[in-house]
Design an enzyme around this catalytic site. Structure first.
Site, PDB file in Angstrom:
ATOM      1  CE  LYS A   1      -3.726   2.280   2.497  1.00  0.00           C
ATOM      2  NZ  LYS A   1      -4.731   2.173   3.555  1.00  0.00           N
TER       3      LYS A   1
ATOM      4  CE  LYS B   1      -6.015   1.766  -0.697  1.00  0.00           C
ATOM      5  NZ  LYS B   1      -6.386   1.979   0.662  1.00  0.00           N
TER       6      LYS B   1
HETATM    7  C1  PBG Z   1      -7.471   3.080   5.481  1.00  0.00           C
HETATM    8  C2  PBG Z   1      -7.835   3.016   4.042  1.00  0.00           C
HETATM    9  C3  PBG Z   1      -7.693   4.035   3.094  1.00  0.00           C
HETATM   10  C4  PBG Z   1      -8.166   3.530   1.893  1.00  0.00           C
HETATM   11  C5  PBG Z   1      -8.601   2.224   2.130  1.00  0.00           C
HETATM   12  N1  PBG Z   1      -8.357   1.925   3.461  1.00  0.00           N
HETATM   13  C6  PBG Z   1      -7.236   5.436   3.269  1.00  0.00           C
HETATM   14  C7  PBG Z   1      -5.832   5.743   3.497  1.00  0.00           C
HETATM   15  O1  PBG Z   1      -4.951   4.890   3.576  1.00  0.00           O
HETATM   16  O2  PBG Z   1      -5.574   6.934   3.648  1.00  0.00           O
HETATM   17  C8  PBG Z   1      -8.198   4.286   0.608  1.00  0.00           C
HETATM   18  C9  PBG Z   1      -9.179   3.794  -0.389  1.00  0.00           C
HETATM   19  C10 PBG Z   1      -9.409   4.705  -1.543  1.00  0.00           C
HETATM   20  O3  PBG Z   1      -8.758   5.744  -1.740  1.00  0.00           O
HETATM   21  O4  PBG Z   1     -10.313   4.366  -2.312  1.00  0.00           O
HETATM   22  N2  PBG Z   1      -8.595   2.776   6.281  1.00  0.00           N
END
Ligand code: PBG
Length: 326
Positions: free
Chosen positions: A196, A250
């Protein structure tokens, strides 16, 4: 005879093209992220994500029923609690917004649709970080792990088939797996947000869940640096060793190289998350009539699958599934 190579022969008719297609998208490949809000009477549109809403419990149940009938593979829930605190207690409260929603969906669809829960603290804490803070204001990795473990157990108990830890704390998968096993939830699947990146493409999501990171901060001390490729494999290997059943990359489209690397490196299923910014860009250009939104969505989702994703989390799930049905 010239030319000898005649690739065009196989492109002549739609039937030929269908026959030899290597990759195609079906609704079961798609997981819809859904937002459920506590203590709201009416669903509220999310300005940064056209077509997406903060659901009430009722509107969530209706939407999940619709997605199920469309043949979508699953849903993943994000909660917007009525109150936030320093330790994110709404995340692991048995009566927290996601747990209440999970129990309702369990009654409605059971195991016919894969019901997942995002597992993080950011929506539940006043400061908006993914973990609890140490006295010096940094995110305390090891103090966060027991709260993730408690959240996993609460979600499993409420009926989540899959929990998705997304906070990027080191050791989170191991902590969650151990807690699930010790509490009789050996069958609960862990889908790790393994890779991520600290992406600017999450912007619209933060509006969707009412999260602001305190002091104009960011998540670069725990999410990955997008200048780097190799550490993605360290992350997935660690998560698989800790017991991840599924690993995720992601964002998706900007990270197809990483997705292809991960697909090569592990034999567990690989998911990809087409994130809020990726969706919002397509919707915005579509609204202006600059691109054919549905066609671009399908092309991008197919590219993500072609690069190695077994399934895709996408805000387009319902729209694309409808399009495929038509
Ligand atoms: C954290 C989380 C995020 C997303 C999914 N889980 C936000 C982040 O890391 O700031 C982002 C998903 C998206 O942008 O569609 N709970």
């Amino acid at each position: 005879m010239f030319p000898l190579e005649r690739p065009r022969r196989l492109r002549r008719t739609p039937a030929l093209r269908r026959l030899i297609a290597e990759t195609s998208i079906s609704p079961t490949d798609l997981v819809a992220p859904l937002f459920v809000s506590e203590g709201r009477d009416e669903p509220r549109a999310i300005g940064s994500l056209p077509g997406q809403v903060q659901h009430t419990l009722d509107s969530l149940r209706t939407e999940v029923g619709r997605l199920h009938r469309l043949g979508v593979g699953g849903v993943i829930l994000f909660g917007i609690p009525a109150r936030k605190d320093e330790r994110g207690s709404g995340a692991y409260d048995p009566d927290g917004v996601v747990q209440v929603a999970l129990r309702a969906l369990r009654d409605d669809v059971g195991d016919d649709l894969v019901v997942m829960a995002d597992l993080c603290l950011d929506e539940y804490v006043t400061h908006g970080h993914c973990g609890v803070l140490a006295p010096d204001g940094t995110v305390d990795n090891d103090a966060t792990l027991p709260l993730y473990a408690a959240t996993a157990v609460a979600q499993a108990e409420a009926g989540a088939a899959v929990v998705g830890p997304s906070g990027m704390m080191d050791g989170q998968v191991g902590a969650i797996r151990t807690a699930l096993d010790e509490t009789g939830h050996a069958d609960t699947v862990v889908m790790a947000y393994s890779v991520k990146y600290a992406s600017a493409l999450y912007g619209p999501f933060r509006e969707a869940v009412d999260v602001t990171i305190a002091g104009g901060g960011d998540r670069r001390a725990y999410q990955q640096d997008w200048h780097n490729r190799h550490e993605a494999l360290r992350e997935v290997r660690a998560d698989v060793a800790e017991g991840a059943d599924i690993v995720m990359v992601k964002p998706a489209l900007t990270y197809l190289d990483i997705l292809a690397d991960v697909r090569q490196a592990v034999s567990v299923p690989v998911a990809a998350y087409q994130v809020s910014g990726e969706y919002a860009m397509v919707k915005a250009a579509g609204e202006r009539g600059w691109i054919d939104e549905g066609a671009v969505a399908l092309e991008q989702l197919t590219a993500i699958k072609r690069a190695g994703a077994d399934f895709i989390l996408t805000y387009f799930a319902g729209q694309v599934a409808e399009g495929l049905q038509a």
